[in-house]
Design a protein around this motif. Structure first.
Motif, short mmCIF file in Angstrom:
data_model
loop_
_atom_site.label_atom_id
_atom_site.label_comp_id
_atom_site.label_asym_id
_atom_site.label_seq_id
_atom_site.Cartn_x
_atom_site.Cartn_y
_atom_site.Cartn_z
N ASP A 10 1.49 -2.58 1.04
CA ASP A 10 1.17 -2.11 2.38
C ASP A 10 0.54 -0.72 2.32
O ASP A 10 1.02 0.17 1.61
CB ASP A 10 2.44 -2.08 3.23
CG ASP A 10 2.14 -1.74 4.67
OD1 ASP A 10 1.71 -2.63 5.42
OD2 ASP A 10 2.32 -0.56 5.04
N GLN A 54 0.42 1.63 4.56
CA GLN A 54 1.15 2.69 5.24
C GLN A 54 2.47 3.02 4.55
O GLN A 54 2.74 4.17 4.21
CB GLN A 54 1.41 2.28 6.71
CG GLN A 54 0.16 2.02 7.52
CD GLN A 54 -0.73 3.24 7.61
OE1 GLN A 54 -0.25 4.36 7.81
NE2 GLN A 54 -2.04 3.04 7.47
N SER A 55 3.26 2.00 4.30
CA SER A 55 4.60 2.24 3.75
C SER A 55 4.63 2.22 2.22
O SER A 55 5.56 2.74 1.61
CB SER A 55 5.56 1.16 4.27
OG SER A 55 5.21 -0.12 3.75
N ARG A 81 5.12 -0.42 0.61
CA ARG A 81 6.02 -1.51 0.27
C ARG A 81 5.26 -2.63 -0.43
O ARG A 81 4.16 -3.02 -0.02
CB ARG A 81 6.67 -2.06 1.54
CG ARG A 81 7.56 -3.28 1.32
CD ARG A 81 8.14 -3.78 2.65
NE ARG A 81 8.82 -5.04 2.49
CZ ARG A 81 10.08 -5.16 2.10
NH1 ARG A 81 10.79 -4.08 1.85
NH2 ARG A 81 10.66 -6.34 1.99
#
Length: 348
Positions: A207, A209-210, A212
């Protein structure tokens, strides 16, 4: 029934049958040879280029009649991972066993050593901010090279276990990074370091943004090259395991579902098995696959329409150049390029 009517119908049916038989009895088109044209790569060749071949009339529009295939460089051990940098006007690619990345510079055709050591990098790409991303066998990781020279590790573990040897990678407009993780870099000491496999082969998404890491699928035997369709609604994944299959999945946000066979490969004109490695889409949605005898081209509907014959095994490819209408192909010991009548769909 009137005898004359019966006779006319009988004669008509017989005539139609003869016509149909004659039509179906026509000889099948001669298979196109998969063998590349013998040539001296330093000598000119008469147009049209003989090794870009239309297997279907639809491919003819992608063939430029007065452009040659060029061998831009030779001398690598196993060339992989070409990626085009539009700002710098150069192509970067990996020589995995030599543990280096090379750069072909468009302005004058020079080839320089770009990164040494390279972490036994395989696939490369550039993100939407122009930063280079590499799938590295040596560190069993996906790495990003920042403008100031720092290296950011994007992924090296999943659920606490080490990745196998990230192979190829692509970026999505939402900022995520998708990559494949077969075990080729840990199978010996030639393209990385021998090690035990801790995870099943899989395709992953990181991801944007995160950070993850999520598993997309582990149902593909040896996931290798991958690319998105032009609208990012499909993900194509090459399987270099038994079977020679390219899979396609429907992309839904951060997930990919409904995995199915896009095409089972063979060598055109022979029926011999073939395996795809690197993949790229053009803006029309056609899939260009690095596969014997060099490159095979498929419509979005899985129909094979063209091929490019190379004298070496092609591992990967990308679109580049000022107009992104030049196809670069890394093939064993060499780098090849040819202009085509379509542009690439994505950033690198």
């Amino acid at each position: 029934m009137d005898a004359r009517a019966f006779d006319r119908r009988t004669l008509l049916a017989g005539a139609l049958g003869l016509t149909a038989t004659a039509a179906t009895a026509q000889p099948a088109p001669a298979p196109v040879s998969p063998d590349a044209t013998p040539r001296d790569w330093d000598a000119p060749l008469r147009y049209p280029e003989p090794d870009i071949v239309a297997l279907d009339p639809r491919f003819r529009g992608y063939i430029i009649g007065n452009t040659p295939m060029k061998r831009l460089y030779t001398g690598t051990m196993w060339a992989e991972g070409p990626a085009w940098n539009g700002v710098g006007g150069y192509l970067v690619w990996s020589d995995i066993p030599a543990n280096v990345q090379l750069r072909w510079i468009q302005d004058d055709g020079r080839v320089t050593t770009f990164r040494n050591p390279s972490g036994y990098s395989n696939g490369n790409t550039f993100d939407f901010q122009g930063r280079q991303l590499s799938a590295e066998h040596g560190g069993r990781r996906v790495a990003r090279y920042e403008p100031d020279g720092r290296v950011t590790v994007i992924a090296d573990r999943f659920e606490g276990k080490r990745l196998n040897s990230p192979n190829d990678l692509v970026v999505h407009p939402d900022g995520s990074i998708w990559f494949t993780d077969p075990p080729y870099g840990i199978g010996g000491d030639y393209e990385g370091f021998r090690a035990e496999q801790e995870l099943k082969e899989a395709v992953y998404r990181v991801d944007g943004q995160s950070g993850r890491i999520e598993k997309i699928t582990d149902e593909i035997g040896k996931p290798n090259g991958l690319c998105f369709s032009p609208d990012y609604k499909r993900l194509y994944v090459a399987d270099t395991g038994p079977g020679g299959v390219i899979s396609v999945l429907d992309v839904d946000g951060g997930r990919a579902r409904n995995r199915r066979t896009f095409v089972k490969l063979d060598v055109p004109g022979t029926g011999a098995p073939a395996y795809a490695d690197g993949l790229r889409c053009d803006r029309d949605g056609n899939l260009w696959a690095a596969a014997r005898p060099g490159v095979q081209v498929f419509t979005p509907g899985s129909e094979r329409i063209g091929m490019i014959r190379l004298p070496e095994n092609c591992a990967n490819l990308c679109f580049g150049g000022v107009k992104r209408n030049r196809l670069f192909m890394t093939a064993s010991q060499s780098l090849y390029a040819i202009y085509v009548g379509v542009t690439g769909a994505h950033v690198a």
